[in-house]
Motif scaffolding. Structure first.
Motif, PDB file in Angstrom:
ATOM      1  N   LEU A   7      -3.304  23.945  -2.159  1.00 46.46           N
ATOM      2  CA  LEU A   7      -4.308  23.229  -2.942  1.00 46.46           C
ATOM      3  C   LEU A   7      -4.111  21.739  -2.738  1.00 46.46           C
ATOM      4  CD1 LEU A   7      -6.515  23.018  -5.176  1.00 46.46           C
ATOM      5  CD2 LEU A   7      -4.634  23.064  -6.852  1.00 46.46           C
ATOM      6  N   ASP A   8      -5.148  21.051  -2.258  1.00 42.83           N
ATOM      7  CA  ASP A   8      -5.130  19.591  -2.157  1.00 42.83           C
ATOM      8  C   ASP A   8      -5.967  19.071  -3.322  1.00 42.83           C
ATOM      9  OD1 ASP A   8      -4.960  16.963  -1.434  1.00 42.83           O
ATOM     10  OD2 ASP A   8      -5.867  17.187   0.550  1.00 42.83           O
ATOM     11  N   PRO A  50     -11.977  12.569   0.493  1.00 35.25           N
ATOM     12  CA  PRO A  50     -12.813  13.077   1.586  1.00 35.25           C
ATOM     13  C   PRO A  50     -12.046  13.965   2.565  1.00 35.25           C
ATOM     14  CG  PRO A  50     -12.160  10.855   2.082  1.00 35.25           C
ATOM     15  CD  PRO A  50     -11.575  11.165   0.725  1.00 35.25           C
ATOM     16  N   ALA A  51     -11.022  14.666   2.078  1.00 33.64           N
ATOM     17  CA  ALA A  51     -10.259  15.644   2.866  1.00 33.64           C
ATOM     18  C   ALA A  51      -9.483  15.008   4.014  1.00 33.64           C
ATOM     19  CB  ALA A  51     -11.190  16.745   3.404  1.00 33.64           C
ATOM     20  N   GLY A  96     -15.934  15.129   3.143  1.00 37.68           N
ATOM     21  CA  GLY A  96     -14.886  16.019   3.632  1.00 37.68           C
ATOM     22  C   GLY A  96     -15.445  17.175   4.438  1.00 37.68           C
ATOM     23  N   ARG A  97     -16.535  17.756   3.959  1.00 33.26           N
ATOM     24  CA  ARG A  97     -17.176  18.838   4.724  1.00 33.26           C
ATOM     25  C   ARG A  97     -17.583  18.337   6.110  1.00 33.26           C
ATOM     26  NH1 ARG A  97     -18.672  23.314   1.691  1.00 33.26           N
ATOM     27  NH2 ARG A  97     -18.920  23.000  -0.567  1.00 33.26           N
ATOM     28  N   ASP A 104     -12.127  25.749  10.260  1.00 30.05           N
ATOM     29  CA  ASP A 104     -12.811  26.790   9.487  1.00 30.05           C
ATOM     30  C   ASP A 104     -11.953  27.325   8.344  1.00 30.05           C
ATOM     31  OD1 ASP A 104     -10.901  28.237  10.837  1.00 30.05           O
ATOM     32  OD2 ASP A 104     -12.312  29.551  11.890  1.00 30.05           O
ATOM     33  N   ASN A 105     -10.854  26.611   8.029  1.00 31.61           N
ATOM     34  CA  ASN A 105      -9.971  27.071   6.951  1.00 31.61           C
ATOM     35  C   ASN A 105      -9.871  26.067   5.807  1.00 31.61           C
ATOM     36  OD1 ASN A 105      -8.478  25.255   8.505  1.00 31.61           O
ATOM     37  ND2 ASN A 105      -6.531  26.333   8.173  1.00 31.61           N
ATOM     38  N   LEU A 106     -10.937  25.275   5.633  1.00 27.85           N
ATOM     39  CA  LEU A 106     -11.043  24.389   4.480  1.00 27.85           C
ATOM     40  C   LEU A 106     -12.069  24.959   3.512  1.00 27.85           C
ATOM     41  CD1 LEU A 106     -11.228  20.873   6.218  1.00 27.85           C
ATOM     42  CD2 LEU A 106      -9.198  22.002   5.296  1.00 27.85           C
ATOM     43  N   THR A 107     -11.678  25.099   2.252  1.00 31.27           N
ATOM     44  CA  THR A 107     -12.594  25.547   1.204  1.00 31.27           C
ATOM     45  C   THR A 107     -12.772  24.398   0.225  1.00 31.27           C
ATOM     46  OG1 THR A 107     -11.852  27.840   1.399  1.00 31.27           O
ATOM     47  CG2 THR A 107     -12.981  27.216  -0.638  1.00 31.27           C
ATOM     48  N   PHE A 108     -14.021  24.021  -0.030  1.00 26.98           N
ATOM     49  CA  PHE A 108     -14.300  22.835  -0.844  1.00 26.98           C
ATOM     50  C   PHE A 108     -14.725  23.226  -2.252  1.00 26.98           C
ATOM     51  CE2 PHE A 108     -14.592  21.455   3.495  1.00 26.98           C
ATOM     52  CZ  PHE A 108     -14.033  20.186   3.482  1.00 26.98           C
TER      53      PHE A 108
END
Length: 280
Positions: free
Chosen positions: A53-54, A59-60, A86-87, A96-100
């Motif tokens: 968890l970040d 903005p990632a 961030g997206r 493809d492993n970032l969930t916002f």
């Protein structure tokens, strides 16, 4: 969950300190080196089976660095503009492993049941903005894996500062002076200054009371420029909202003052760091 309404406790929507700064934050704020993130991942024994968890991720810009070492990074920030930036940057990086998730620390009680389990909660230079850090640690601990649970406060060591290493010195220190002049009659806006205990004390009374400081020194090559000087100041909380219609005049004054300034690269010794808390 991803459509959750971002909010700051006690603040009106128009007062959110970073509502206009996403692009500048992504470009000009501190982020650890890839080498330090690799060191952190090894130290905390992350694998592609782990989730991180970040929290207060902006903005990632750090999440993108974490993503190659774990199976999933949940990128959580209260500002929709930060999430959108961030997206965009995550897509550009081909990840493809970032969930916002749009939400702040005050949303954790409502969202934690749906966020799942994590190996680590990473907080990069955002912990001081969280209204109740003790409550944050309590909720985060309940969502942690029993064998790997940890909190990592990335960027804990502030000196020397990545940006101020050059912005505090002539002629670049004129930017801050010009900004203060333009904002002299404008209220400062919300700030966390002085409202929290030292972070080691907060961790010491939490479930993550076994603390250590992970550091890595390195030589950084910085590239001073007028755009970078302005952009860094725009990344700070409240600045763009306070400037309002004065923004054009501020930029004109800065560019006039720094016309012909030396933009030769600077090599500076810097420190990446993480204050890590684990269960005893």
């Amino acid at each position: 969950m991803s459509g959750a309404e971002p909010r700051w406790i006690g603040l009106k929507a128009a007062e959110r300190p970073f509502r206009e700064s996403a692009e500048f934050y992504a470009e000009y704020r501190y982020r650890p080196t890839a080498e330090f993130v690799r060191l952190l991942a090894s130290h905390l024994e992350w694998s592609t089976a782990d989730r991180v968890l970040d929290l207060g991720a902006g903005p990632a810009h750090v999440s993108i660095l974490l993503a190659q070492f774990v199976g999933e990074v949940v990128v959580m920030d209260p500002e929709e503009a930060m999430i959108a930036e961030g997206r965009r940057r995550g897509a550009t990086a081909g990840l493809d492993n970032l969930t916002f998730v749009a939400g702040g620390s005050s949303d954790l009680p409502r969202l934690s049941a749906n966020l799942g389990r994590f190996a680590t909660a990473v907080i990069s230079q955002a912990f001081h903005w969280m209204a109740d850090q003790d409550r944050v640690e309590e909720i985060v601990e309940r969502s942690q894996d029993s064998d790997k649970g940890a909190v990592a406060l990335v960027g804990y060591v502030k000196e020397p500062d990545y940006n101020l290493a050059w912005l505090d010195h002539p002629p670049w220190n004129q930017v801050g002076a010009i900004l203060r002049r333009h904002l002299s009659s404008v209220p400062e806006g919300p700030s966390p200054a002085g409202r929290h205990d030292p972070f080691p004390e907060i961790l010491a009374r939490s479930a993550f009371s076994r603390t250590e400081l992970l550091t890595c020194e390195y030589d950084a090559v910085l590239h001073p420029s007028v755009d970078a000087a302005i952009g860094f100041h725009y990344s700070l909380g409240n600045v763009l909202a306070r400037l309002g219609e004065q923004r054009t005049a501020f930029e004109a004054d800065v560019r006039a003052a720094l016309h012909g300034a030396d933009t030769a690269p600077l090599t500076i010794r810097l420190v990446d760091s993480a204050l890590i808390g684990r269960r005893p």
